[in-house]
Design a protein around this motif. Structure first.
Motif, PDB file in Angstrom:
ATOM      1  N   TRP A   1      44.577  23.038  14.442  1.00  0.00           N
ATOM      2  CA  TRP A   1      43.713  22.968  13.399  1.00  0.00           C
ATOM      3  C   TRP A   1      44.481  22.081  12.232  1.00  0.00           C
ATOM      4  N   TYR A   2      44.248  20.956  12.075  1.00  0.00           N
ATOM      5  CA  TYR A   2      45.087  20.348  10.891  1.00  0.00           C
ATOM      6  C   TYR A   2      44.110  19.697   9.979  1.00  0.00           C
ATOM      7  N   ARG A   3      44.337  19.664   8.691  1.00  0.00           N
ATOM      8  CA  ARG A   3      43.400  19.071   7.836  1.00  0.00           C
ATOM      9  C   ARG A   3      44.203  17.775   6.966  1.00  0.00           C
ATOM     10  N   GLN A   4      43.505  16.787   6.776  1.00  0.00           N
ATOM     11  CA  GLN A   4      43.859  15.783   6.092  1.00  0.00           C
ATOM     12  C   GLN A   4      43.011  15.242   4.894  1.00  0.00           C
ATOM     13  N   ASP A   5      43.924  15.457   3.773  1.00  0.00           N
ATOM     14  CA  ASP A   5      42.999  15.286   2.389  1.00  0.00           C
ATOM     15  C   ASP A   5      43.489  13.702   2.023  1.00  0.00           C
ATOM     16  N   PRO A   6      42.793  13.194   1.263  1.00  0.00           N
ATOM     17  CA  PRO A   6      42.667  11.659   0.833  1.00  0.00           C
ATOM     18  C   PRO A   6      44.056  11.184   0.955  1.00  0.00           C
ATOM     19  N   GLY A   7      44.594  10.224   1.455  1.00  0.00           N
ATOM     20  CA  GLY A   7      45.616   9.361   1.141  1.00  0.00           C
ATOM     21  C   GLY A   7      47.014  10.499   1.537  1.00  0.00           C
ATOM     22  N   MET A   8      46.744  11.374   2.319  1.00  0.00           N
ATOM     23  CA  MET A   8      47.869  12.247   2.646  1.00  0.00           C
ATOM     24  C   MET A   8      48.019  12.452   4.236  1.00  0.00           C
TER      25      MET A   8
ATOM     26  N   GLU B   1      50.693  25.967   7.857  1.00  0.00           N
ATOM     27  CA  GLU B   1      51.030  25.909   6.492  1.00  0.00           C
ATOM     28  C   GLU B   1      50.062  26.308   5.630  1.00  0.00           C
ATOM     29  N   VAL B   2      48.689  26.165   5.760  1.00  0.00           N
ATOM     30  CA  VAL B   2      47.461  26.113   4.662  1.00  0.00           C
ATOM     31  C   VAL B   2      46.440  26.818   5.289  1.00  0.00           C
ATOM     32  N   PRO B   3      46.811  28.266   5.558  1.00  0.00           N
ATOM     33  CA  PRO B   3      45.700  29.133   6.330  1.00  0.00           C
ATOM     34  C   PRO B   3      44.633  29.662   5.359  1.00  0.00           C
TER      35      PRO B   3
ATOM     36  N   SER C   1      37.993  22.581  -2.770  1.00  0.00           N
ATOM     37  CA  SER C   1      39.323  22.361  -2.469  1.00  0.00           C
ATOM     38  C   SER C   1      39.203  22.283  -0.761  1.00  0.00           C
ATOM     39  N   GLN C   2      38.253  22.627  -0.330  1.00  0.00           N
ATOM     40  CA  GLN C   2      38.455  22.624   1.307  1.00  0.00           C
ATOM     41  C   GLN C   2      37.470  21.484   1.707  1.00  0.00           C
ATOM     42  N   THR C   3      37.283  20.444   0.853  1.00  0.00           N
ATOM     43  CA  THR C   3      36.698  19.064   1.007  1.00  0.00           C
ATOM     44  C   THR C   3      37.862  18.383   1.793  1.00  0.00           C
ATOM     45  N   SER C   4      37.531  17.803   2.771  1.00  0.00           N
ATOM     46  CA  SER C   4      38.773  17.244   3.814  1.00  0.00           C
ATOM     47  C   SER C   4      38.249  16.588   5.034  1.00  0.00           C
ATOM     48  N   VAL C   5      39.048  16.054   5.693  1.00  0.00           N
ATOM     49  CA  VAL C   5      38.773  15.775   7.033  1.00  0.00           C
ATOM     50  C   VAL C   5      39.832  16.669   7.853  1.00  0.00           C
ATOM     51  N   TYR C   6      38.950  17.198   8.957  1.00  0.00           N
ATOM     52  CA  TYR C   6      39.689  18.450   9.885  1.00  0.00           C
ATOM     53  C   TYR C   6      39.752  17.632  11.278  1.00  0.00           C
TER      54      TYR C   6
END
Lengths: 118, 114
Positions: free
Chosen positions: B34-41, B59-61, B84-89
């Motif tokens: 599982w990965y998360r992708q924050d805007p522009g990152m 890295e970010v559990p 802070s968990q707003t993201s694309v998973y």
């Protein structure tokens, strides 16, 4: 820990021209794998090309090729004859060969947004 | 083969709510991520699994939990959602013995916490 740096947040290229995206990485390992992924607006992650560090020959996939400089820890992506469909975010990624500690995870750079102008 | 599938595609949560993001693969891959992708990152690893019953932190559990009861499924649980968990998973999978070492990604889940 490994880090991957993409120093170009945005790049643009004219259709049919060539563009090179830069990537550097930091690692103490001697064997590893490097990847370029493409992420179009659909968000789907698409593997573009891969390079094994033990191979001296640069990988090539059709219009995509890499310039792998192991000593410099540099892994750039060259796109030849750019097409409108190449417009996307491009991510460089590193994978450690050590399965037992890394789980084959990928470490990503922050990406380069490529615009292709007609 | 459907590859890696994720549900839902989009979700809006209120602060403090909980939810489970579903991920399934039909390629008999042993490794899942599982990965998360924050805007522009770029993508950051949350958790991974090397096989059924085995999971480990990335890295970010913090704020997430996972389980892997079968080879096919790898759900991600968010407890007490925060902005802070707003993201694309993204969920991904790979086959350990594959020479290509390619990770196959799902289409992503866009999560907004308000």
């Amino acid at each position: 820990a490994q880090t991957v740096t993409q120093s170009q947040p945005e790049m643009s290229v004219q259709e049919a021209e060539t563009v090179t995206l830069s990537c550097t990485y930091d690692t103490s390992e001697s064997d590893y794998y490097l990847f370029w992924y493409k992420q179009p607006p659909s968000r789907q992650m698409i593997l573009v090309i891969r390079q094994e560090a033990y191979k001296q020959q640069n990988a090539t996939e059709n219009r995509f090729s890499v310039n792998f400089q192991k000593a410099a820890k540099s892994f750039s992506l060259k796109i030849s004859d750019s097409q409108l469909g190449d417009a996307a975010m491009y991510f460089c990624a590193y994978r450690s060969p050590r399965e037992e500690t890394s789980g084959s995870r990928l470490t990503f750079g922050e990406g380069t947004q490529l615009t292709v102008n007609p | 083969n459907a590859g890696v599938t994720q549900t839902p595609k989009f979700r809006i949560l209120k602060i403090g709510q909980s939810m489970t993001l579903q991920c399934a693969q039909d390629m008999n891959h042993n490794y899942m991520y599982w990965y998360r992708q924050d805007p522009g990152m770029g993508l950051k690893l949350i958790y991974y699994s090397v096989g059924a019953g085995i999971t480990d932190k990335g890295e970010v559990p913090n704020g997430y939990n996972v389980s892997r009861s079968t080879t096919e499924d790898f759900p991600l649980r968010l407890e007490l959602a925060a902005p802070s968990q707003t993201s694309v998973y993204f969920c991904a999978s790979s086959y350990l013995a594959a020479i290509s070492y390619e990770q196959y990604f799902g289409p992503g889940t866009r999560l907004t916490v308000t």
